[in-house]
Design a protein around this motif. Structure first.
Motif, PDB file in Angstrom:
ATOM      1  N   ARG A   9       0.854  -1.180   0.000  1.00  0.00           N
ATOM      2  CA  ARG A   9       0.000   0.000   0.000  1.00  0.00           C
ATOM      3  C   ARG A   9       0.894   1.235   0.000  1.00  0.00           C
ATOM      4  O   ARG A   9       1.954   1.241   0.647  1.00  0.00           O
ATOM      5  CB  ARG A   9      -0.903   0.037   1.236  1.00  0.00           C
ATOM      6  N   THR A  10       0.484   2.248  -0.738  1.00  0.00           N
ATOM      7  CA  THR A  10       1.207   3.514  -0.735  1.00  0.00           C
ATOM      8  C   THR A  10       0.363   4.577  -0.047  1.00  0.00           C
ATOM      9  O   THR A  10      -0.845   4.428   0.118  1.00  0.00           O
ATOM     10  CB  THR A  10       1.545   3.979  -2.157  1.00  0.00           C
ATOM     11  N   ARG A  12      -0.269   8.906   0.258  1.00  0.00           N
ATOM     12  CA  ARG A  12      -0.058  10.221  -0.352  1.00  0.00           C
ATOM     13  C   ARG A  12       0.470  11.229   0.669  1.00  0.00           C
ATOM     14  O   ARG A  12       1.207  12.141   0.330  1.00  0.00           O
ATOM     15  CB  ARG A  12      -1.371  10.737  -0.958  1.00  0.00           C
ATOM     16  N   ARG A  28       6.019   5.974   2.795  1.00  0.00           N
ATOM     17  CA  ARG A  28       4.929   6.224   1.849  1.00  0.00           C
ATOM     18  C   ARG A  28       4.857   5.169   0.756  1.00  0.00           C
ATOM     19  O   ARG A  28       3.763   4.832   0.268  1.00  0.00           O
ATOM     20  CB  ARG A  28       5.098   7.605   1.221  1.00  0.00           C
ATOM     21  N   ALA A  29       6.004   4.635   0.354  1.00  0.00           N
ATOM     22  CA  ALA A  29       6.028   3.660  -0.741  1.00  0.00           C
ATOM     23  C   ALA A  29       5.793   2.234  -0.270  1.00  0.00           C
ATOM     24  O   ALA A  29       5.818   1.302  -1.080  1.00  0.00           O
ATOM     25  CB  ALA A  29       7.366   3.750  -1.477  1.00  0.00           C
ATOM     26  N   ASP A 531       2.150  -4.166 -12.008  1.00  0.00           N
ATOM     27  CA  ASP A 531       1.051  -3.426 -11.384  1.00  0.00           C
ATOM     28  C   ASP A 531      -0.226  -3.743 -12.146  1.00  0.00           C
ATOM     29  O   ASP A 531      -0.568  -3.114 -13.145  1.00  0.00           O
ATOM     30  CB  ASP A 531       1.328  -1.928 -11.399  1.00  0.00           C
ATOM     31  N   LYS A 540      -1.191   4.918 -10.699  1.00  0.00           N
ATOM     32  CA  LYS A 540      -0.146   3.908 -10.905  1.00  0.00           C
ATOM     33  C   LYS A 540       1.180   4.559 -11.292  1.00  0.00           C
ATOM     34  O   LYS A 540       2.256   4.142 -10.827  1.00  0.00           O
ATOM     35  CB  LYS A 540      -0.574   2.915 -11.982  1.00  0.00           C
ATOM     36  N   ASP A 543       2.690   6.051  -8.188  1.00  0.00           N
ATOM     37  CA  ASP A 543       3.256   4.995  -7.352  1.00  0.00           C
ATOM     38  C   ASP A 543       4.567   4.486  -7.929  1.00  0.00           C
ATOM     39  O   ASP A 543       5.506   4.165  -7.184  1.00  0.00           O
ATOM     40  CB  ASP A 543       2.269   3.842  -7.208  1.00  0.00           C
ATOM     41  N   LEU A 547       8.040   4.347  -5.911  1.00  0.00           N
ATOM     42  CA  LEU A 547       8.749   3.099  -5.632  1.00  0.00           C
ATOM     43  C   LEU A 547      10.184   3.113  -6.132  1.00  0.00           C
ATOM     44  O   LEU A 547      11.050   2.444  -5.571  1.00  0.00           O
ATOM     45  CB  LEU A 547       8.001   1.913  -6.236  1.00  0.00           C
TER      46      LEU A 547
END
Length: 598
Positions: A9-10, A12, A28-29, A531, A540, A543, A547
């Motif tokens: 899960r990321t 924001r 966050r990543a 993904d 996406k 993200d 990552l």
């Protein structure tokens, strides 16, 4: 790895308490998750990064050291044998201890010198068996007073620690340099800017040590270095040439009434001189353990008024001059030992020992130290041991006996180097990620660990130790190589080589192409992150930047022409390639980059 099937899960928003960009992005990543103060869980992505980082270190250690695994739980007796139990449990108080059901105390290892010596010393009997070098990857535990900066200062962390055993100092020095070479190659392969610097050995001990710093503005350490590359040191240990003071304005010894001038600035303004013309005298309380009893000794430090005390240098100087284990060194609290009120701010270097009250647990004389730059002063001003009074035109050997000279001055950027006065010290911040030590016989002599030498005598092992904070290094890379959008992993430790994004999860053609490319990339010896979540394309893409995988492959509308877009994370360069050529293209790029990296 498919994101739709992963623990992932990321976020924001920036997590509360995440002080630096590196730990913000790791949280966050979805690489790590904070469990408690100084405690972090490594999630699947971070586990892959750590695995690759450990693999890289193992590659460089091949032929240099042998891998072992020591117990984390260590008997108290080993630490008492080395003399470090009290220091680690009382002085710094950083060691977690536990009791077993039989009432025996154990330590959760913050380091493994004692265990390594116990194991190797019990197996190696002769000089013919030396040298021996062993290393391990393992969890370490330290009860940090203020855990902070994410993985940079935690209570539980992953370390690679190594220990070497030698018959003589020359062999130890050679291995020390070999291990330094390993550390340098590891950092170079990571693509980070780094420096090797002279360092203080701290509570590990030993005569010589070297730190490896990843340069970063968030680093807790200051590095001082010269432009010619001939000198670099942690500011805790750094030395320099003190600036030359202008000639003293004072001629002849005199006493002056200087009310309300307890500071250097105030006194110099009243007397019409520079801070470099003043000798200031600072009191400290040194607390040490002697035969299990706490003893306090006041310390009087004299130095030039424009200089400051380096607390690490002072600690080392005091430790070398007290009979016992130093456990505390702070600016003095005279109420604990003074016979009466002291003229603080107006002290002279000859403050009488009679100022110390005869009390239990208090030494009856000052430990007097003078920095060499202070010892070089002539016709200086200093306090008069009388509130609101100073003297001027004072000299060593005339008005005052010169205390023992010892370097306790904090070197500063802008000062000249010792090896070349034309080389001016520069400054940078650094994250310490590795530290290598020449311990000598510090532990083997204390623990009576010996081998039979060539002449038949029993000698203590010459010993070295070498540590890399693996989890700390991973975040240091994140600190230095990230950008405003997220992480940017180097090829050597990236969790995946390519990040495949299916733009429209409901498009069967895109799904099929993604599955085909995923298999082709794996067949080419690379790894891919797919993904395949039912999310907006924009989310996406965001993200993917967060990552930090080296290449993002977008499977979208261009598939109608049999093509996909490949974007490099670091440069942002985008190319359009036929789907069938992507795996080969990626394989060639990584091979080329590996060759350039050496």
């Amino acid at each position: 790895m498919k994101l739709s099937e992963s623990l992932f899960r990321t976020w924001r928003e920036t997590p509360e308490g995440a002080e630096t960009r590196g730990i913000q992005f790791l949280l966050r990543a979805g690489y790590v998750r904070r469990v408690g103060s100084g405690l972090y869980a490594h999630l699947p992505l971070m586990t892959r990064v750590m695995g690759r980082l450990e693999g890289l270190i193992r590659e460089e250690l091949e032929g240099v050291s042998q891998e072992v695994s020591f117990p984390v739980l260590q008997p108290r007796a080993l630490w008492e044998a080395s003399g470090r139990w009290e220091a680690y449990t009382q002085a710094e108080g950083i060691m977690f201890t536990v009791m077993d059901r039989s009432g025996r105390a154990h330590a959760l290892g913050p380091t493994h010198e004692e265990v390594a010596l116990d194991v190797v010393g019990g197996l190696v009997r002769s000089y013919r068996d030396l040298p021996v070098s062993v290393y391990q990857f393992g969890r370490k535990f330290r009860d940090e007073l203020r855990p902070r900066f994410g993985l940079l200062r935690t209570r539980e962390f992953v370390m690679k620690d190594a220990y070497s055993f030698h018959a003589d100092a020359a062999s130890l020095e050679a291995h020390f340099e070999a291990m330094s070479g390993v550390y340098g190659r590891v950092l170079s392969r990571l693509g980070v800017a780094w420096r090797a610097v002279q360092a203080d050995s701290g509570n590990i001990g030993g005569a010589e040590s070297r730190e490896f710093m990843v340069l970063s503005d968030v680093g807790e350490d200051e590095v001082l270095f010269t432009p010619d590359g001939q000198y670099a040191a942690n500011a805790e240990r750094a030395v320099s040439r003190a600036s030359v003071a202008a000639p003293s304005p004072f001629a002849g010894f005199a006493r002056h009434h200087t009310p309300g001038t307890a500071t250097v600035a105030g006194a110099c303004a009243a007397l019409g001189c520079d801070a470099a013309h003043m000798l200031k005298n600072v009191l400290y309380d040194a607390v040490f353990l002697r035969a299990g009893r706490r003893v306090l000794r006041p310390v009087l430090v004299s130095l030039r008024g424009d200089h400051s005390v380096n607390p690490v240098k002072l600690w080392n100087a005091v430790q070398a001059r007290v009979d016992g284990e130093l456990v505390g060194l702070e600016v003095a609290q005279p109420d604990a030992w003074a016979a009466g009120a002291l003229p603080l701010g107006y002290l002279a270097p000859d403050l009488s020992d009679s100022a110390i009250a005869a009390r239990e647990g208090v030494e009856g004389s000052f430990l007097r130290l003078c920095d060499p730059a202070g010892a070089a002063l002539r016709d200086f001003t200093t306090g008069a041991n009388d509130t609101d009074w100073h003297v001027t035109g004072a000299n060593w050997g005339t008005q005052y006996a010169l205390p023992e000279e010892v370097d306790v001055r904090q070197a500063r950027a802008g000062e000249a180097a010792l090896h070349d006065a034309t080389q001016i010290l520069g400054s940078a911040r650094g994250i310490e990620v590795g530290h290598v030590f020449q311990l000598g016989t510090r532990y083997s002599a204390a623990m009576n660990a010996t081998f039979t030498a060539a002449d038949g005598s029993e000698r203590p092992f010459q010993m070295g130790c070498y540590g890399i904070g693996v989890s700390r290094l991973a975040q240091a890379v994140a600190e230095q190589l990230s950008d405003e959008r997220g992480l940017v992993w180097p090829d050597s430790i990236t969790p995946f080589h390519a990040h495949l994004i299916v733009v429209d999860i409901r498009n069967e053609g895109q799904q099929a192409a993604a599955q085909s490319l995923y298999a082709a990339i794996r067949a080419a010896g690379l790894t891919a992150l797919l993904d395949d979540r039912d999310e907006r394309a924009g989310a996406k893409f965001a993200d993917a930047d967060l990552l930090g995988v080296p290449y993002r492959v977008t499977l979208g509308r261009t598939l109608e022409r049999g093509e996909v877009q490949v974007r490099e994370r670091r440069s942002g360069e985008t190319v359009t390639l036929p789907l069938a050529e992507v795996a080969g293209w990626l394989h060639a790029r990584f091979r080329e980059r590996a060759a350039l990296a050496g």
